[in-house]
Design a protein around this motif. Structure first.
Motif, short mmCIF file in Angstrom:
data_model
loop_
_atom_site.label_atom_id
_atom_site.label_comp_id
_atom_site.label_asym_id
_atom_site.label_seq_id
_atom_site.Cartn_x
_atom_site.Cartn_y
_atom_site.Cartn_z
N PHE A 145 22.69 6.45 8.98
CA PHE A 145 21.27 6.38 8.61
C PHE A 145 20.38 6.82 9.78
CE2 PHE A 145 23.49 3.36 5.91
CZ PHE A 145 23.03 3.72 4.66
N SER A 146 20.94 7.46 10.75
CA SER A 146 20.20 7.90 11.93
C SER A 146 19.02 8.79 11.52
CB SER A 146 21.14 8.67 12.86
OG SER A 146 20.44 9.15 13.97
N GLY A 147 17.86 8.50 12.09
CA GLY A 147 16.68 9.31 11.80
C GLY A 147 16.03 9.06 10.46
N CYS A 148 16.40 7.99 9.77
CA CYS A 148 15.74 7.62 8.51
C CYS A 148 14.46 6.87 8.88
CB CYS A 148 16.66 6.77 7.65
SG CYS A 148 18.07 7.67 6.99
N THR A 149 13.47 7.62 9.31
CA THR A 149 12.25 7.05 9.88
C THR A 149 11.40 6.29 8.88
OG1 THR A 149 11.13 9.17 9.60
CG2 THR A 149 12.14 8.73 11.76
N GLY A 150 11.59 6.49 7.60
CA GLY A 150 10.83 5.76 6.58
C GLY A 150 11.44 4.42 6.22
N LEU A 151 12.68 4.19 6.65
CA LEU A 151 13.41 2.96 6.31
C LEU A 151 12.74 1.75 6.96
CD1 LEU A 151 15.97 2.40 4.67
CD2 LEU A 151 17.27 2.58 6.78
N LYS A 152 12.39 0.75 6.13
CA LYS A 152 11.68 -0.43 6.62
C LYS A 152 12.56 -1.68 6.70
CE LYS A 152 7.11 1.01 5.20
NZ LYS A 152 6.39 1.01 6.44
N SER A 153 13.51 -1.80 5.79
CA SER A 153 14.38 -2.99 5.81
C SER A 153 15.77 -2.64 5.30
CB SER A 153 13.78 -4.13 5.00
OG SER A 153 13.81 -3.82 3.62
N VAL A 154 16.74 -3.39 5.81
CA VAL A 154 18.13 -3.20 5.42
C VAL A 154 18.76 -4.58 5.25
CG1 VAL A 154 20.39 -2.36 6.16
CG2 VAL A 154 18.37 -1.02 6.66
#
Length: 176
Positions: A80-89
């Motif tokens: 998920f490297s560089g998934c700059t929109g990701l807010k929570s996991v």
């Protein structure tokens, strides 16, 4: 590793791979191999998937949430490297391993839920995450994972296993 991949297509007669809505899987849909960089919003990984491959979602900056089912055992390096929109996991309960740099530079990642016993998280997995460069704004709910004497420990029955020092992770752990 195709950071600018915008379209994936697999021929109907292909015996090894299948593509569903721009996401490439092995034929059995047990391994998620790659996702086109144009994927946006929330993506729910099918519950047949056991392994998220190396670089699978790398650079998918439009993703805001990934729903990881309990079937997932392995998250590969740079997944998920560089998934700059990701807010929570929220990591799956059957997860065994999170590879190196798996969530590297997910700069808007604010919350990670880890409620797993015996998970192996590479100490670079969340490098560059959080709202400031040091990642100290990120909230991590460790569940059965805890810090003791500056080291990350995992509860295994009545004993613990040392995974990494607090300094190498660079995160602030909060109690809920």
């Amino acid at each position: 590793k195709c950071e600018n991949l915008t379209y994936i297509s697999v021929g109907e007669g292909n015996d090894a791979f299948i593509c569903v809505d721009g996401v490439l899987f092995n034929k059995e849909k047990t391994k998620l191999i790659s996702c086109s960089s144009t994927k946006n919003g929330i993506y729910e990984i099918p519950d047949t998937v056991i392994n998220i491959g190396d670089y699978a979602f790398r650079g998918c900056s439009g993703l805001t949430k990934i729903e990881i089912p309990n079937s997932i055992s392995f998250i590969g390096k740079y997944s998920f490297s560089g998934c700059t929109g990701l807010k929570s996991v929220k990591l799956s309960e059957s997860l065994i391993s999170v590879g190196e740099y798996a969530f590297q530079n997910c700069t808007n990642l604010e919350k990670v839920e880890i409620g797993i016993i015996g998970i192996n998280i590479d100490d670079t997995a969340f490098e560059g995450c959080g709202k400031n460069p040091l990642g100290s704004d990120i909230e991590i709910d460790w569940g059965d994972i805890l810090f003791r004497d500056g080291s990350l420990l995992v509860m295994e029955g009545d004993s613990t296993s040392n995974i990494a020092g607090r300094e190498s992770l660079g995160y602030q752990v909060t109690d809920n």
